[in-house]
Design an enzyme around this catalytic site. Structure first.
Site, mmCIF file in Angstrom:
data_model
loop_
_atom_site.group_PDB
_atom_site.id
_atom_site.type_symbol
_atom_site.label_atom_id
_atom_site.label_comp_id
_atom_site.label_asym_id
_atom_site.label_seq_id
_atom_site.Cartn_x
_atom_site.Cartn_y
_atom_site.Cartn_z
ATOM 1 N N GLY A 42 -11.879 -7.512 -10.512
ATOM 2 C CA GLY A 42 -10.505 -7.745 -10.041
ATOM 3 C C GLY A 42 -10.465 -9.042 -9.253
ATOM 4 O O GLY A 42 -11.136 -9.160 -8.233
ATOM 5 N N ALA B 80 -6.182 -10.927 -4.542
ATOM 6 C CA ALA B 80 -6.461 -11.477 -3.211
ATOM 7 C C ALA B 80 -7.620 -10.736 -2.521
ATOM 8 O O ALA B 80 -8.530 -11.373 -1.971
ATOM 9 C CB ALA B 80 -5.196 -11.399 -2.368
ATOM 10 N N ASN C 102 -4.206 -0.271 -2.977
ATOM 11 C CA ASN C 102 -3.086 0.284 -2.218
ATOM 12 C C ASN C 102 -2.645 1.586 -2.873
ATOM 13 O O ASN C 102 -2.853 1.800 -4.059
ATOM 14 C CB ASN C 102 -1.889 -0.673 -2.277
ATOM 15 C CG ASN C 102 -2.026 -1.808 -1.281
ATOM 16 O OD1 ASN C 102 -2.673 -1.669 -0.259
ATOM 17 N ND2 ASN C 102 -1.407 -2.935 -1.597
ATOM 18 N N LYS D 203 -2.315 4.377 5.781
ATOM 19 C CA LYS D 203 -2.097 3.170 4.969
ATOM 20 C C LYS D 203 -0.893 3.361 4.045
ATOM 21 O O LYS D 203 -0.119 2.430 3.804
ATOM 22 C CB LYS D 203 -3.379 2.879 4.170
ATOM 23 C CG LYS D 203 -3.316 1.667 3.243
ATOM 24 C CD LYS D 203 -3.707 0.401 3.952
ATOM 25 C CE LYS D 203 -3.264 -0.885 3.275
ATOM 26 N NZ LYS D 203 -3.913 -1.241 2.064
ATOM 27 N N ASN E 10 2.262 0.867 3.480
ATOM 28 C CA ASN E 10 2.631 0.323 2.174
ATOM 29 C C ASN E 10 3.969 0.862 1.669
ATOM 30 O O ASN E 10 4.664 0.184 0.911
ATOM 31 C CB ASN E 10 1.529 0.614 1.140
ATOM 32 C CG ASN E 10 0.272 -0.196 1.384
ATOM 33 O OD1 ASN E 10 -0.831 0.333 1.365
ATOM 34 N ND2 ASN E 10 0.414 -1.476 1.636
ATOM 35 N N ASN F 82 5.717 -2.775 1.365
ATOM 36 C CA ASN F 82 5.627 -3.281 -0.008
ATOM 37 C C ASN F 82 6.956 -3.207 -0.762
ATOM 38 O O ASN F 82 7.437 -4.230 -1.259
ATOM 39 C CB ASN F 82 4.483 -2.588 -0.750
ATOM 40 C CG ASN F 82 3.144 -2.935 -0.134
ATOM 41 O OD1 ASN F 82 3.043 -3.107 1.074
ATOM 42 N ND2 ASN F 82 2.106 -3.055 -0.933
ATOM 43 N N ASN G 74 6.493 -10.290 5.132
ATOM 44 C CA ASN G 74 6.341 -9.021 5.867
ATOM 45 C C ASN G 74 7.065 -9.068 7.209
ATOM 46 O O ASN G 74 7.707 -8.100 7.621
ATOM 47 C CB ASN G 74 4.863 -8.716 6.103
ATOM 48 C CG ASN G 74 4.102 -8.478 4.806
ATOM 49 O OD1 ASN G 74 4.701 -8.479 3.734
ATOM 50 N ND2 ASN G 74 2.803 -8.288 4.907
ATOM 51 N N SER H 290 1.594 -7.699 -1.396
ATOM 52 C CA SER H 290 1.118 -7.705 -2.786
ATOM 53 C C SER H 290 2.250 -7.323 -3.742
ATOM 54 O O SER H 290 2.334 -7.847 -4.850
ATOM 55 C CB SER H 290 -0.060 -6.745 -2.932
ATOM 56 O OG SER H 290 0.292 -5.469 -2.453
ATOM 57 N N GLU I 14 2.970 -1.784 -8.051
ATOM 58 C CA GLU I 14 2.102 -0.643 -7.720
ATOM 59 C C GLU I 14 2.935 0.506 -7.124
ATOM 60 O O GLU I 14 2.426 1.317 -6.364
ATOM 61 C CB GLU I 14 1.076 -1.118 -6.669
ATOM 62 C CG GLU I 14 -0.351 -0.821 -7.025
ATOM 63 C CD GLU I 14 -1.340 -1.491 -6.084
ATOM 64 O OE1 GLU I 14 -2.515 -1.214 -6.206
ATOM 65 O OE2 GLU I 14 -0.942 -2.301 -5.219
HETATM 66 O O1 PAF Z 1 -0.223 -4.762 -0.048
HETATM 67 C C1 PAF Z 1 -0.267 -5.566 0.884
HETATM 68 O O2 PAF Z 1 0.227 -6.687 0.797
HETATM 69 C C2 PAF Z 1 -1.004 -5.165 2.138
HETATM 70 O O3 PAF Z 1 -1.502 -3.860 1.951
HETATM 71 C C3 PAF Z 1 -0.216 -5.245 3.433
HETATM 72 C C4 PAF Z 1 -0.998 -4.565 4.533
HETATM 73 C C5 PAF Z 1 1.147 -4.615 3.283
HETATM 74 C C6 PAF Z 1 -0.098 -6.665 3.932
HETATM 75 O O4 PAF Z 1 0.661 -7.505 3.134
#
Ligand code: PAF
Length: 303
Positions: A14, A17, A99, A181, A185, A189, A199, A251, A263
């Site tokens: 992969g 990033a 994620n 987490k 997200n 996200n 963000n 992401s 995702e």
């Molecule tokens: O998916 C992402 O981009 C990351 O998990 C996060 C923590 C939201 C930071 O951009």
């Protein structure tokens, strides 16, 4: 399994990033690192931090694959593991990171008895551009061995992952960390993807009520899954990640921007499916899911 001091060689699967951030940091720590590449060409990547710029060069991986860090999107994990299955050494160690909520039972089922399987959840933030990876948010990682073969290799894998995405906290039960987490997200996200923003922009008062409702739904659901996710602490954690990664594009924002699949199924989709199992209404997550199904790639340029 050699000792941690012997610096195991790693294969990164992969080239997003997080995969490339881990690859560069492992190489900087003198681990031999190769990439699992579709084309058998070497890859040069510049790792940029706030204060440094380092060029890293990676050769394509040689089979059989022994220590793997697999950082592909949640929706690509099953196909990726199927493709890799014939390329692995019988004692391979696989660290998977993405994620959204992984299917831990499925991951445990794919490894042969001598193959170690791990899950790593990270709060490091990074951004991939054409030929570089920007480390945009310092974070940490939670790492969990998912089977016995993993537990037997613990010290060497923890040492390597500490260099890649440390500091690392080792845990026997990763589910509470995965829910924490997930809350991050589930807010950052989809909202950044929908509004095509960084963000940090979510800190604005315009989002406060919606974010509070999203987090409350995740906390309520976690309780039904016997996971303790305290509302105020979770809210504080989500805002702290937003602030720590304020300049970052998430992401999912990047995926939408570059017209790649989102995702969303492993994040908001997981919340909606699990809530329906408990007959819990999660209208705010449901609305966000529907809004994202309707949008196409943003027309406006990236701000
Ligand atoms: O998916 C992402 O981009 C990351 O998990 C996060 C923590 C939201 C930071 O951009």
């Amino acid at each position: 399994m050699p000792s941690a001091q012997q610096k195991l060689s790693w294969v990164i699967v992969g080239q997003g990033a997080i995969g490339l951030l881990a690859a560069c940091r492992l190489q900087q720590a003198a681990y031999p690192v190769a990439l699992w590449l579709r084309q058998p060409n070497a890859l040069t990547v510049t790792l940029e931090t706030a204060t440094t710029k380092t060029t890293c060069q990676f050769a394509p991986a040689q089979k059989p694959l022994r220590q793997l860090f697999i950082a592909v999107k949640a929706y690509a994990v099953a196909e990726c593991l199927t493709q890799l299955s014939t390329e692995l050494s019988p004692d391979a160690q696989l660290v998977i990171s993405h994620n959204g909520m992984p299917d831990l039972a499925y991951l445990q089922s794919v490894a042969a008895s001598a193959q170690g399987i791990w899950f790593l959840s990270t709060s490091h933030a990074a951004l991939r551009t054409a030929d570089s990876v920007l480390h945009t948010g310092q974070g940490q990682s939670i790492l969990s061995p998912l089977n016995n073969a993993a537990r037997q290799a613990e010290s060497a894998i923890v040492a390597a992952m500490t260099e890649a995405l440390g500091p690392v906290q080792l845990t026997a039960d990763i589910r509470p960390a995965l829910w924490r987490k997930l809350a991050v997200n589930a807010v950052i996200n989809p909202l950044t993807a929908l509004h095509n923003c960084r963000n940090g922009e979510l800190v604005s008062a315009a989002f406060t009520a919606q974010i509070a409702r999203l987090i409350a739904e995740v906390c309520q659901l976690a309780a039904l899954e016997h996971i303790e996710l305290e509302l105020q602490q979770t809210k504080a954690h989500v805002y702290q990640v937003m602030q720590a990664t304020a300049q970052n594009y998430s992401s999912m924002q990047q995926d939408r921007y570059y017209q790649r699949p989102l995702e969303i199924d492993a994040i908001t989709g997981f919340i909606i499916r699990t809530a329906s199992k408990h007959q819990l209404a999660v209208p705010e997550n449901q609305a966000l899911w529907e809004a994202l199904q309707q949008v196409t790639s943003p027309q406006s340029p990236q701000p």
